[in-house]
Design a protein around this motif. Structure first.
Motif, PDB file in Angstrom:
ATOM      1  N   PHE A 103      -3.436   1.011  -3.889  1.00 43.04           N
ATOM      2  CA  PHE A 103      -3.695  -0.224  -3.156  1.00 43.04           C
ATOM      3  C   PHE A 103      -3.582  -1.428  -4.078  1.00 43.04           C
TER       4      PHE A 103
ATOM      5  N   PHE B 135       1.617   5.521  -0.620  1.00 43.42           N
ATOM      6  CA  PHE B 135       1.000   6.825  -0.446  1.00 43.42           C
ATOM      7  C   PHE B 135       2.011   7.925  -0.743  1.00 43.42           C
TER       8      PHE B 135
ATOM      9  N   GLY C  23       2.530   1.157   3.636  1.00 37.38           N
ATOM     10  CA  GLY C  23       1.860   0.514   4.753  1.00 37.38           C
ATOM     11  C   GLY C  23       2.668  -0.675   5.220  1.00 37.38           C
ATOM     12  N   ALA C  24       2.908  -0.756   6.514  1.00 35.47           N
ATOM     13  CA  ALA C  24       3.726  -1.849   7.044  1.00 35.47           C
ATOM     14  C   ALA C  24       2.990  -3.181   6.925  1.00 35.47           C
ATOM     15  N   GLU C  25       3.756  -4.241   6.876  1.00 32.03           N
ATOM     16  CA  GLU C  25       3.176  -5.579   6.805  1.00 32.03           C
ATOM     17  C   GLU C  25       2.326  -5.864   8.040  1.00 32.03           C
ATOM     18  N   GLY C  26       1.335  -6.698   7.856  1.00 35.93           N
ATOM     19  CA  GLY C  26       0.526  -7.109   8.985  1.00 35.93           C
ATOM     20  C   GLY C  26      -0.796  -6.370   9.100  1.00 35.93           C
ATOM     21  N   ASN C  27      -1.058  -5.477   8.173  1.00 34.37           N
ATOM     22  CA  ASN C  27      -2.341  -4.760   8.146  1.00 34.37           C
ATOM     23  C   ASN C  27      -2.650  -4.051   9.464  1.00 34.37           C
ATOM     24  N   THR C  28      -1.608  -3.489  10.071  1.00 32.80           N
ATOM     25  CA  THR C  28      -1.797  -2.808  11.347  1.00 32.80           C
ATOM     26  C   THR C  28      -2.164  -1.348  11.182  1.00 32.80           C
ATOM     27  N   GLY C  29      -2.005  -0.835   9.976  1.00 28.56           N
ATOM     28  CA  GLY C  29      -2.241   0.573   9.759  1.00 28.56           C
ATOM     29  C   GLY C  29      -0.992   1.416   9.896  1.00 28.56           C
ATOM     30  N   LYS C  30       0.070   0.846  10.388  1.00 28.26           N
ATOM     31  CA  LYS C  30       1.316   1.601  10.564  1.00 28.26           C
ATOM     32  C   LYS C  30       1.863   2.015   9.206  1.00 28.26           C
ATOM     33  N   LEU C  31       2.201   3.291   9.086  1.00 33.94           N
ATOM     34  CA  LEU C  31       2.820   3.811   7.875  1.00 33.94           C
ATOM     35  C   LEU C  31       4.307   4.016   8.118  1.00 33.94           C
TER      36      LEU C  31
ATOM     37  N   TYR D 221       0.869  -1.155   0.000  1.00 38.87           N
ATOM     38  CA  TYR D 221       0.000   0.000   0.000  1.00 38.87           C
ATOM     39  C   TYR D 221       0.920   1.222   0.000  1.00 38.87           C
TER      40      TYR D 221
ATOM     41  N   PHE E 269       7.446   6.034   6.578  1.00 43.87           N
ATOM     42  CA  PHE E 269       7.673   7.187   5.718  1.00 43.87           C
ATOM     43  C   PHE E 269       9.107   7.254   5.210  1.00 43.87           C
TER      44      PHE E 269
END
Lengths: 114, 114
Positions: B51, B34, B94-102, B32, B104
């Motif tokens: 995405f 941005f 977007g970091a692995e694991g679908n945690t929402g962590k971006l 993901y 940068f």
């Protein structure tokens, strides 16, 4: 258009003092985040929060940091005993969770520790 | 570890000229991606996101970006730069694991000459 708001815009504190940074996420968002940006450096993830629990935290987010959603609208970051190296811009972000990475950021709070 | 690299710390272009800001990422799966823009004293505004699907994505303010898996790149482009585009631009993954962590990149500062 709804937006994330943060208060204060600038906070100056003395080393060792506690500070609370406040954020009002977008009203229908369910996921909340704090990031920080030390002057001249990249934006760094601190913590994510969902369903009144921390979902993930970085190694920066040690015992001096805590987050809370005290009511239905605010999301706070507390630093218990500030250090000089905590001086940074702190950004709050929120997302609906439908696309968790698609986050909307607030304008930031500049924290200066003297 | 996942990372984002923006090779250009600072870029200067003339108003009306075309612009390309480079971004390379390291990520195992389909990322993901941005681009955010930060004007002086402002927060981070989402310009565009990728995405899945069409690798050329359109964003706000006339910006577009192209995802190239073979080059692990997600470069931002604009055909004709306006003076108001002067700002700092951040690429994020977007970091692995679908945690929402971006995660940068370091950011690229764009200066626009009249």
């Amino acid at each position: 258009e709804p937006e994330v708001t943060q208060t204060p815009s600038h906070q100056v504190t003395q080393m060792g003092q506690e500070v609370i940074l406040r954020c009002v996420p977008i009203s229908n968002h369910l996921y909340f985040y704090w990031y920080r940006q030390i002057l001249g450096q990249k934006v760094e993830f601190l913590v994510s929060f969902y369903n009144n629990e921390i979902s993930e935290k970085s190694e920066i987010f040690d015992d001096q940091f805590s987050v809370e959603r005290p009511d239905g609208s605010n999301f706070t970051l507390k630093i218990r005993s500030t250090k000089l190296e905590d001086s940074a811009m702190y950004f709050c972000a929120s997302s609906t969770g439908l696309e968790p990475y698609e986050q909307y950021f607030g304008p930031g709070t500049r924290l200066t520790v003297t | 570890a996942q990372s984002v690299t923006q090779p250009d710390i600072h870029i200067t272009v003339s108003e009306g000229a075309s612009l390309e800001l480079r971004c390379n990422y390291s990520y195992g799966a389909t990322p993901y991606l941005f681009w955010y823009v930060q004007s002086p004293g402002q927060g981070l505004q989402l310009l565009l996101k990728y995405f899945s699907g069409d690798t050329l994505v359109q964003g706000i303010k006339g910006f577009e970006a192209e995802f190239k898996r073979s080059q692990s790149s997600f470069n931002l482009r604009k055909p004709s730069v306006h003076w108001s585009d002067a700002a700092e631009y951040f690429c994020a993954v977007g970091a692995e694991g679908n945690t929402g962590k971006l995660i940068f990149g370091q950011g690229t500062t764009l200066q626009v000459k009249p």
